[in-house]
Design a protein around this motif. Sequence first.
Motif, PDB file in Angstrom:
ATOM      1  N   VAL A 162       0.819  -1.211   0.000  1.00 51.74           N
ATOM      2  CA  VAL A 162       0.000   0.000   0.000  1.00 51.74           C
ATOM      3  C   VAL A 162       0.852   1.260   0.000  1.00 51.74           C
ATOM      4  O   VAL A 162       1.679   1.460   0.893  1.00 51.74           O
ATOM      5  CB  VAL A 162      -0.898   0.029   1.262  1.00 51.74           C
ATOM      6  CG1 VAL A 162      -1.735   1.300   1.314  1.00 51.74           C
ATOM      7  CG2 VAL A 162      -1.787  -1.207   1.311  1.00 51.74           C
TER       8      VAL A 162
ATOM      9  N   PHE B  39       5.456   5.037  -1.414  1.00 54.03           N
ATOM     10  CA  PHE B  39       6.792   4.875  -0.840  1.00 54.03           C
ATOM     11  C   PHE B  39       7.087   3.413  -0.507  1.00 54.03           C
ATOM     12  O   PHE B  39       8.120   2.867  -0.960  1.00 54.03           O
ATOM     13  CB  PHE B  39       6.966   5.885   0.313  1.00 54.03           C
ATOM     14  CG  PHE B  39       7.684   5.449   1.539  1.00 54.03           C
ATOM     15  CD1 PHE B  39       8.995   4.986   1.474  1.00 54.03           C
ATOM     16  CD2 PHE B  39       7.078   5.532   2.788  1.00 54.03           C
ATOM     17  CE1 PHE B  39       9.659   4.587   2.636  1.00 54.03           C
ATOM     18  CE2 PHE B  39       7.728   5.149   3.945  1.00 54.03           C
ATOM     19  CZ  PHE B  39       9.026   4.659   3.863  1.00 54.03           C
ATOM     20  N   PRO B  40       6.165   2.678   0.151  1.00 55.35           N
ATOM     21  CA  PRO B  40       6.423   1.242   0.307  1.00 55.35           C
ATOM     22  C   PRO B  40       6.551   0.512  -1.029  1.00 55.35           C
ATOM     23  O   PRO B  40       7.399  -0.364  -1.184  1.00 55.35           O
ATOM     24  CB  PRO B  40       5.199   0.746   1.095  1.00 55.35           C
ATOM     25  CG  PRO B  40       4.725   1.955   1.839  1.00 55.35           C
ATOM     26  CD  PRO B  40       4.975   3.106   0.895  1.00 55.35           C
TER      27      PRO B  40
ATOM     28  N   GLU C 221       5.013  -3.597   4.810  1.00 49.37           N
ATOM     29  CA  GLU C 221       4.022  -3.314   5.847  1.00 49.37           C
ATOM     30  C   GLU C 221       4.600  -2.348   6.891  1.00 49.37           C
ATOM     31  O   GLU C 221       3.907  -1.432   7.349  1.00 49.37           O
ATOM     32  CB  GLU C 221       3.549  -4.625   6.500  1.00 49.37           C
ATOM     33  CG  GLU C 221       2.619  -4.474   7.701  1.00 49.37           C
ATOM     34  CD  GLU C 221       1.272  -3.824   7.386  1.00 49.37           C
ATOM     35  OE1 GLU C 221       1.009  -3.454   6.235  1.00 49.37           O
ATOM     36  OE2 GLU C 221       0.470  -3.673   8.345  1.00 49.37           O
TER      37      GLU C 221
ATOM     38  N   ARG D 203       6.885  -0.098   6.307  1.00 44.94           N
ATOM     39  CA  ARG D 203       6.942   1.221   5.651  1.00 44.94           C
ATOM     40  C   ARG D 203       5.559   1.849   5.521  1.00 44.94           C
ATOM     41  O   ARG D 203       5.411   3.063   5.623  1.00 44.94           O
ATOM     42  CB  ARG D 203       7.590   1.089   4.273  1.00 44.94           C
ATOM     43  CG  ARG D 203       9.068   0.787   4.358  1.00 44.94           C
ATOM     44  CD  ARG D 203       9.664   0.617   2.967  1.00 44.94           C
ATOM     45  NE  ARG D 203      11.103   0.414   3.029  1.00 44.94           N
ATOM     46  CZ  ARG D 203      11.736  -0.650   2.515  1.00 44.94           C
ATOM     47  NH1 ARG D 203      11.054  -1.594   1.887  1.00 44.94           N
ATOM     48  NH2 ARG D 203      13.037  -0.750   2.616  1.00 44.94           N
ATOM     49  N   ARG D 204       4.544   1.035   5.277  1.00 51.33           N
ATOM     50  CA  ARG D 204       3.182   1.584   5.202  1.00 51.33           C
ATOM     51  C   ARG D 204       2.839   2.271   6.516  1.00 51.33           C
ATOM     52  O   ARG D 204       2.250   3.351   6.536  1.00 51.33           O
ATOM     53  CB  ARG D 204       2.170   0.458   4.925  1.00 51.33           C
ATOM     54  CG  ARG D 204       0.734   0.944   4.880  1.00 51.33           C
ATOM     55  CD  ARG D 204      -0.258  -0.198   4.660  1.00 51.33           C
ATOM     56  NE  ARG D 204      -0.477  -0.998   5.853  1.00 51.33           N
ATOM     57  CZ  ARG D 204      -1.324  -0.695   6.855  1.00 51.33           C
ATOM     58  NH1 ARG D 204      -2.038   0.423   6.791  1.00 51.33           N
ATOM     59  NH2 ARG D 204      -1.439  -1.489   7.887  1.00 51.33           N
TER      60      ARG D 204
ATOM     61  N   ASP E   6       4.784   5.527   7.146  1.00 55.28           N
ATOM     62  CA  ASP E   6       4.121   6.549   6.355  1.00 55.28           C
ATOM     63  C   ASP E   6       2.802   6.978   7.011  1.00 55.28           C
ATOM     64  O   ASP E   6       2.470   8.171   7.067  1.00 55.28           O
ATOM     65  CB  ASP E   6       3.835   5.926   4.978  1.00 55.28           C
ATOM     66  CG  ASP E   6       3.586   6.946   3.906  1.00 55.28           C
ATOM     67  OD1 ASP E   6       4.374   7.898   3.793  1.00 55.28           O
ATOM     68  OD2 ASP E   6       2.592   6.786   3.163  1.00 55.28           O
TER      69      ASP E   6
END
Lengths: 236, 236
Positions: free
Chosen positions: A68, A71-72, B100, B102-103, B106
């Motif tokens: 999602v 960036f990821p 996940e 990184r999500r 963010d």
Amino acid sequence: MTPGLAKMILYHHPMSASSRFVRLMLSEYGVDVELYEERPWERRPSFLAISPGASLPVLVDQSGYPVVGAFPLAEYLDETRGAMARDRRLMPDYPLARAEVRRLVDWFLVKLESDVTRALVRERVFKLEMPAQSGGGSPNSAALRGARANMRQHMRYLDWLAGTRDWLGAKTISLADLAAAAAISVLDYMGEVPWAEAQHAPDWYSRVKSRPSFRPLLNERVRGLPPVSHYADLDF
Amino acid sequence: MTPGLAKMILYHHPMSASSRFVRLMLSEYGVDVELYEERPWERRPSFLAISPGASLPVLVDQSGYPVVGAFPLAEYLDETRGAMARDRRLMPDYPLARAEVRRLVDWFLVKLESDVTRALVRERVFKLEMPAQSGGGSPNSAALRGARANMRQHMRYLDWLAGTRDWLGAKTISLADLAAAAAISVLDYMGEVPWAEAQHAPDWYSRVKSRPSFRPLLNERVRGLPPVSHYADLDF
């Protein structure tokens, strides 16, 4: 693609800069996906189940696992595709150089988005399609004015980058160029890029938009809002 | 630190969630830096020269090269420190698991920031120190109300995450926990976390805030705004 496996699905919106960025990256790495146009304001329950903030884009891989957000996804695709792409990798090799590319990805997909792109797309595109109870209707002229004033500042910075470097973030084309061009292309569609105030940015942009990965984006049209005349022109 | 080299410098603000996140990460990896408190609204020309949007934090390494922003810094430190930290690495090993984490980084540093944290810090902290011509003065009550309503939604999601997982982003503590706790600690300082509406988040937060890396943050005070009484309490 491995034959026999279902394609991955990308939930996107044609006027979402982050969606365009990931589509460019997928195309540059030769990854074929099925596109599903998502209207984030509809807040479909099954979409919210995979993207709780209704963020776009979302890639769902063959196992059904979602990745999602831009960036990821950029890091995921760099790790699973870019690292094997040798000189076609869209990230430089050294950590400090990668940090500069990431700074610019963030600049164009978070800062430009929040200063300019989000408001212009909401006021001029989403409101055309949204029902009144979700906030549809005519554009708010104060929001348009603020975003356009911010855009002139952003244009100055983009023009400075384009005038002092071959590519925006590294010696060769990188994710920084794809992020910037994705955002600029959304704004350019609506005629919101003050090209007359730029010296170096037009040459940089026509180099990026001439790439085969850009073609599908330039051929898309938003219902009720045709693009400005130079939009798909490769050497404007 | 290699003896004989100057320390790296981190430009930060004590009430910037992204700054706190990077300070936690540096401390978890045992990297000692010199802290420089930057007031972004002053727009100091020499700071703008390294961070054109006045974004915080910025790490300047021994060679004088800046790494700007939480997301580039998180990846830079993961590449240069985390990858060597074995089981103390704050990122999981597999690309989908990293996505996940990184999500959620963010989510807490971009979405929570834009929905809640930025407005509350601006209205309640920065405006105390800003001169009137930079926008200082009394808080805008509509902005406070909007941010607090958003916070109740965010609390529900954080509580759900804390109730369904050992740590927010992975099987062990990860950057997702540091990002979430950094943002929550800024809000908690101001008494803006609706703990009474949470079942599982308090236990998760007290586990993160008991770590030695958290101590320096809990000891800092903002002039003119003392923290709520439970702020530095490890088992509230």
